[in-house]
Design an enzyme around this catalytic site. Structure first.
Site, PDB file in Angstrom:
ATOM      1  N   HIS A 194      49.236 -26.139   2.628  1.00 47.11           N
ATOM      2  CA  HIS A 194      49.142 -27.492   2.110  1.00 47.11           C
ATOM      3  C   HIS A 194      49.468 -28.466   3.230  1.00 47.11           C
ATOM      4  O   HIS A 194      50.420 -28.277   3.976  1.00 47.11           O
ATOM      5  CB  HIS A 194      50.105 -27.691   0.931  1.00 47.11           C
ATOM      6  CG  HIS A 194      49.823 -28.918   0.120  1.00 47.11           C
ATOM      7  ND1 HIS A 194      50.287 -30.150   0.485  1.00 47.11           N
ATOM      8  CD2 HIS A 194      49.119 -29.098  -1.016  1.00 47.11           C
ATOM      9  CE1 HIS A 194      49.890 -31.045  -0.406  1.00 47.11           C
ATOM     10  NE2 HIS A 194      49.185 -30.435  -1.328  1.00 47.11           N
ATOM     11  N   LEU A 229      48.808 -26.241  -9.808  1.00 44.82           N
ATOM     12  CA  LEU A 229      48.312 -26.607  -8.489  1.00 44.82           C
ATOM     13  C   LEU A 229      49.437 -26.994  -7.533  1.00 44.82           C
ATOM     14  O   LEU A 229      50.260 -27.865  -7.845  1.00 44.82           O
ATOM     15  CB  LEU A 229      47.312 -27.766  -8.622  1.00 44.82           C
ATOM     16  CG  LEU A 229      46.658 -28.247  -7.327  1.00 44.82           C
ATOM     17  CD1 LEU A 229      45.793 -27.142  -6.736  1.00 44.82           C
ATOM     18  CD2 LEU A 229      45.828 -29.499  -7.594  1.00 44.82           C
ATOM     19  N   ASP A 230      49.469 -26.348  -6.367  1.00 41.77           N
ATOM     20  CA  ASP A 230      50.409 -26.647  -5.278  1.00 41.77           C
ATOM     21  C   ASP A 230      51.870 -26.571  -5.717  1.00 41.77           C
ATOM     22  O   ASP A 230      52.731 -27.242  -5.149  1.00 41.77           O
ATOM     23  CB  ASP A 230      50.123 -28.038  -4.683  1.00 41.77           C
ATOM     24  CG  ASP A 230      48.765 -28.114  -4.018  1.00 41.77           C
ATOM     25  OD1 ASP A 230      48.306 -27.072  -3.506  1.00 41.77           O
ATOM     26  OD2 ASP A 230      48.156 -29.195  -4.003  1.00 41.77           O
ATOM     27  N   ASP A 231      52.160 -25.751  -6.727  1.00 42.46           N
ATOM     28  CA  ASP A 231      53.528 -25.681  -7.231  1.00 42.46           C
ATOM     29  C   ASP A 231      54.077 -24.253  -7.191  1.00 42.46           C
ATOM     30  O   ASP A 231      55.056 -23.945  -7.852  1.00 42.46           O
ATOM     31  CB  ASP A 231      53.581 -26.226  -8.677  1.00 42.46           C
ATOM     32  CG  ASP A 231      54.993 -26.544  -9.129  1.00 42.46           C
ATOM     33  OD1 ASP A 231      55.792 -27.006  -8.278  1.00 42.46           O
ATOM     34  OD2 ASP A 231      55.320 -26.315 -10.309  1.00 42.46           O
TER      35      ASP A 231
END
Length: 286
Positions: A194, A229-231
């Site tokens: 990310h 998402l992105d967690d």
């Protein structure tokens, strides 16, 4: 000491007395020569986590029988565990879109032996990186993805991954969101990079947004992919100081450097069985 013929055991379980002794005595029973041992107690969660690696030369228990022999200890202490052998190289697939900097870095590290794995295929939704795959002799598959064909595209990807017996998927700036159904097939086996120090500046043009805010630090985060998402559990992060003299292109260049390094570290630690994920976070063993 050579690790070419070794086994690595990863363990997580409720913390209690006698765990280290039980594991060490079990291995000693079969004449194991322990090369590395590292442990961590999480007092908040009441968990014990351990990584132990031993030389298989002289180890008297056939590894085909390891599971049955270790089962009584695992059941007694309510362990979640897995064992891996150094002689079996993990099989890693790389997903990429148009940005090639992370792919270039991974392929270089793989070609010089820094990443000990096999790469049976690269999957992309664009043709841009084909020449890199061909240079390294890796099959390159283009599967277009849009809002109307996402399920079909993932079914094609899944078929390729199954045929290649893939253990790990690395998203090297793959600019598509994987579905929950796809991700749940590879729990803690999909690694993403990310372009920020999570959760700041997500979405499109993050470095333009960071520049507009006059940030003093930019960063990169590598994490396991989950349905949110992105967690997912964070594996590695790095930051770099920004000067008021840096323009947007400077931020992008520095950000790419961070992304390459952070992703390669995360991938290497996974391949070396140094990561234990629990409760949406990770322990990285030395």
């Amino acid at each position: 000491m050579s690790n070419k013929h070794s086994a690595t055991l990863l363990i997580s379980c409720p913390d209690s007395q006698g765990l280290v002794a039980a594991i060490a005595n079990f291995l000693l029973t079969y004449n194991a020569n322990i090369q590395h041992a590292d442990q961590h107690q999480d007092p908040v969660e009441g968990l014990f986590l351990m990584r132990v690696q031993w030389d298989l030369q002289g180890f008297s228990l056939p590894m085909d029988n390891f599971s049955a022999a270790f089962a009584p200890i695992a059941e007694k202490y309510n362990m979640q565990w897995e064992v891996s052998l150094s002689v079996r190289k993990p099989r890693m697939a790389i997903f990429v879109s148009k940005y090639e900097h992370c792919l270039v870095d991974l392929l270089h590290r793989w070609s010089i032996g820094e990443l000990d794995c096999d790469i049976p295929l690269i999957i992309s939704n664009h043709d841009d990186c084909r020449r890199l795959a061909e240079f390294h002799g890796i099959p390159y598959h283009v599967i277009s993805v849009n809002k109307d064909n996402k399920a079909q595209a993932e079914a094609e990807q899944w078929e390729l991954l199954q045929a290649a017996e893939v253990d790990l998927i690395v998203l090297a700036r793959y600019m598509q969101v994987l579905s929950h159904k796809f991700v749940e097939r590879y729990p803690h086996r999909v690694i993403n990079i990310h372009h920020s120090f999570l959760p700041a500046f997500d979405g499109a043009k993050p470095y333009h947004r960071a520049f507009a805010r006059g940030v003093k630090l930019i960063g990169a985060t590598s994490h396991y992919v989950t349905e949110i998402l992105d967690d997912g559990p964070i594996i590695e992060q790095e930051v770099m100081r920004i000067s008021h003299r840096d323009d947007v292109e400077d931020l992008i260049q520095k950000g790419r450097d961070l992304e390459r390094v952070v992703l390669s570290r995360a991938v290497r630690w996974h391949l070396e069985n140094r990561i234990l994920a629990y409760n949406n976070k990770t322990v990285i063993f030395d």
